[in-house]
Design a protein around this motif. Structure first.
Motif, PDB file in Angstrom:
ATOM      1  N   PHE A 186       0.825  -1.202   0.000  1.00  0.00           N
ATOM      2  CA  PHE A 186       0.000   0.000   0.000  1.00  0.00           C
ATOM      3  C   PHE A 186       0.866   1.261   0.000  1.00  0.00           C
ATOM      4  O   PHE A 186       0.600   2.211  -0.734  1.00  0.00           O
ATOM      5  CB  PHE A 186      -0.926  -0.004   1.226  1.00  0.00           C
ATOM      6  N   ILE A 187       1.912   1.258   0.794  1.00  0.00           N
ATOM      7  CA  ILE A 187       2.813   2.418   0.855  1.00  0.00           C
ATOM      8  C   ILE A 187       3.522   2.618  -0.488  1.00  0.00           C
ATOM      9  O   ILE A 187       3.658   3.744  -0.974  1.00  0.00           O
ATOM     10  CB  ILE A 187       3.824   2.260   2.013  1.00  0.00           C
ATOM     11  N   LEU A 188       3.963   1.543  -1.109  1.00  0.00           N
ATOM     12  CA  LEU A 188       4.617   1.649  -2.425  1.00  0.00           C
ATOM     13  C   LEU A 188       3.656   2.179  -3.482  1.00  0.00           C
ATOM     14  O   LEU A 188       4.022   3.017  -4.312  1.00  0.00           O
ATOM     15  CB  LEU A 188       5.184   0.288  -2.849  1.00  0.00           C
ATOM     16  N   ALA A 189       2.422   1.681  -3.463  1.00  0.00           N
ATOM     17  CA  ALA A 189       1.429   2.163  -4.430  1.00  0.00           C
ATOM     18  C   ALA A 189       1.155   3.647  -4.222  1.00  0.00           C
ATOM     19  O   ALA A 189       1.054   4.408  -5.189  1.00  0.00           O
ATOM     20  CB  ALA A 189       0.141   1.343  -4.303  1.00  0.00           C
ATOM     21  N   ALA A 190       1.046   4.070  -2.990  1.00  0.00           N
ATOM     22  CA  ALA A 190       0.814   5.487  -2.701  1.00  0.00           C
ATOM     23  C   ALA A 190       2.007   6.330  -3.144  1.00  0.00           C
ATOM     24  O   ALA A 190       1.846   7.443  -3.664  1.00  0.00           O
ATOM     25  CB  ALA A 190       0.543   5.680  -1.211  1.00  0.00           C
ATOM     26  N   ALA A 191       3.213   5.812  -2.954  1.00  0.00           N
ATOM     27  CA  ALA A 191       4.408   6.553  -3.349  1.00  0.00           C
ATOM     28  C   ALA A 191       4.505   6.691  -4.861  1.00  0.00           C
ATOM     29  O   ALA A 191       4.992   7.696  -5.371  1.00  0.00           O
ATOM     30  CB  ALA A 191       5.658   5.865  -2.799  1.00  0.00           C
ATOM     31  N   LEU A 192       4.048   5.700  -5.589  1.00  0.00           N
ATOM     32  CA  LEU A 192       4.113   5.758  -7.051  1.00  0.00           C
ATOM     33  C   LEU A 192       2.940   6.507  -7.658  1.00  0.00           C
ATOM     34  O   LEU A 192       3.114   7.353  -8.526  1.00  0.00           O
ATOM     35  CB  LEU A 192       4.168   4.346  -7.635  1.00  0.00           C
ATOM     36  N   PHE A 193       1.728   6.198  -7.230  1.00  0.00           N
ATOM     37  CA  PHE A 193       0.539   6.674  -7.920  1.00  0.00           C
ATOM     38  C   PHE A 193      -0.238   7.726  -7.153  1.00  0.00           C
ATOM     39  O   PHE A 193      -1.238   8.227  -7.634  1.00  0.00           O
ATOM     40  CB  PHE A 193      -0.401   5.489  -8.203  1.00  0.00           C
ATOM     41  N   GLY A 194       0.196   8.096  -5.982  1.00  0.00           N
ATOM     42  CA  GLY A 194      -0.526   9.057  -5.161  1.00  0.00           C
ATOM     43  C   GLY A 194      -0.446  10.465  -5.715  1.00  0.00           C
ATOM     44  O   GLY A 194       0.205  10.749  -6.728  1.00  0.00           O
ATOM     45  N   GLU A 195      -1.117  11.377  -5.028  1.00  0.00           N
ATOM     46  CA  GLU A 195      -1.171  12.769  -5.459  1.00  0.00           C
ATOM     47  C   GLU A 195       0.219  13.405  -5.503  1.00  0.00           C
ATOM     48  O   GLU A 195       0.508  14.236  -6.352  1.00  0.00           O
ATOM     49  CB  GLU A 195      -2.075  13.555  -4.512  1.00  0.00           C
ATOM     50  N   LYS A 196       1.092  13.012  -4.596  1.00  0.00           N
ATOM     51  CA  LYS A 196       2.465  13.527  -4.584  1.00  0.00           C
ATOM     52  C   LYS A 196       3.445  12.407  -4.903  1.00  0.00           C
ATOM     53  O   LYS A 196       4.579  12.420  -4.453  1.00  0.00           O
ATOM     54  CB  LYS A 196       2.784  14.132  -3.219  1.00  0.00           C
ATOM     55  N   GLY A 197       3.011  11.476  -5.737  1.00  0.00           N
ATOM     56  CA  GLY A 197       3.837  10.323  -6.058  1.00  0.00           C
ATOM     57  C   GLY A 197       4.904  10.618  -7.086  1.00  0.00           C
ATOM     58  O   GLY A 197       4.997  11.715  -7.655  1.00  0.00           O
ATOM     59  N   VAL A 198       5.708   9.633  -7.342  1.00  0.00           N
ATOM     60  CA  VAL A 198       6.832   9.751  -8.259  1.00  0.00           C
ATOM     61  C   VAL A 198       6.351  10.036  -9.688  1.00  0.00           C
ATOM     62  O   VAL A 198       6.907  10.891 -10.385  1.00  0.00           O
ATOM     63  CB  VAL A 198       7.694   8.464  -8.223  1.00  0.00           C
ATOM     64  N   LEU A 199       5.314   9.339 -10.118  1.00  0.00           N
ATOM     65  CA  LEU A 199       4.817   9.550 -11.481  1.00  0.00           C
ATOM     66  C   LEU A 199       4.281  10.969 -11.667  1.00  0.00           C
ATOM     67  O   LEU A 199       4.518  11.600 -12.693  1.00  0.00           O
ATOM     68  CB  LEU A 199       3.736   8.518 -11.810  1.00  0.00           C
ATOM     69  N   ARG A 200       3.581  11.473 -10.664  1.00  0.00           N
ATOM     70  CA  ARG A 200       3.067  12.840 -10.732  1.00  0.00           C
ATOM     71  C   ARG A 200       4.215  13.845 -10.764  1.00  0.00           C
ATOM     72  O   ARG A 200       4.179  14.839 -11.465  1.00  0.00           O
ATOM     73  CB  ARG A 200       2.162  13.092  -9.529  1.00  0.00           C
ATOM     74  N   MET A 201       5.267  13.570 -10.008  1.00  0.00           N
ATOM     75  CA  MET A 201       6.428  14.449  -9.969  1.00  0.00           C
ATOM     76  C   MET A 201       7.117  14.501 -11.340  1.00  0.00           C
ATOM     77  O   MET A 201       7.484  15.568 -11.825  1.00  0.00           O
ATOM     78  CB  MET A 201       7.419  13.986  -8.904  1.00  0.00           C
TER      79      MET A 201
END
Length: 118
Positions: free
Chosen positions: A27-42
């Motif tokens: 869950f933490i990895l998914a949030a880090a990748l796809f979350g509002e401030k995630g890597v993909l958004r960055m």
């Protein structure tokens, strides 16, 4: 045979995966990748920033060119005369305009006028 079953069940319980910590980590990895401030958004934001900086540079170039043209229109008589001849089809005093068959007349129709240019 009973001893064999006990051994296999004991070894099976030793390899048991703790699902709660694994699911929390996923869950933490998914949030880090796809979350509002995630890597993909960055990464998307960085690409957008580069595009916007390029647009700003183009607009600044256009503004600089327009300021230069404004300055020429205010001070440079030769530039004004060139524009008047080119865009308005104007001629100076004492000049004769020759029109040959097959050529289109000037756009504003003032080619025959002999006026004084500023």
């Amino acid at each position: 045979m009973a001893a064999t079953k006990n051994t296999s069940s004991e070894s099976g319980s030793g390899r048991r995966i703790p699902w709660l910590p694994v699911s929390i980590i996923l869950f933490i990895l998914a949030a880090a990748l796809f979350g509002e401030k995630g890597v993909l958004r960055m990464l998307q934001s960085r690409r957008q920033k580069v595009d916007l900086e390029q647009q700003v540079a183009e607009k600044q170039k256009t503004i600089s060119d327009l300021k230069t043209e404004i300055s020429k229109l205010k001070t440079d008589r030769i530039y004004i005369e060139t524009l008047a001849r080119k865009e308005l089809g104007m001629v100076g005093d004492g000049e004769i305009v020759y029109q040959f068959p097959g050529e289109a007349p000037p756009s504003s129709g003032t080619a025959g006028n002999s006026g004084t240019l500023p």
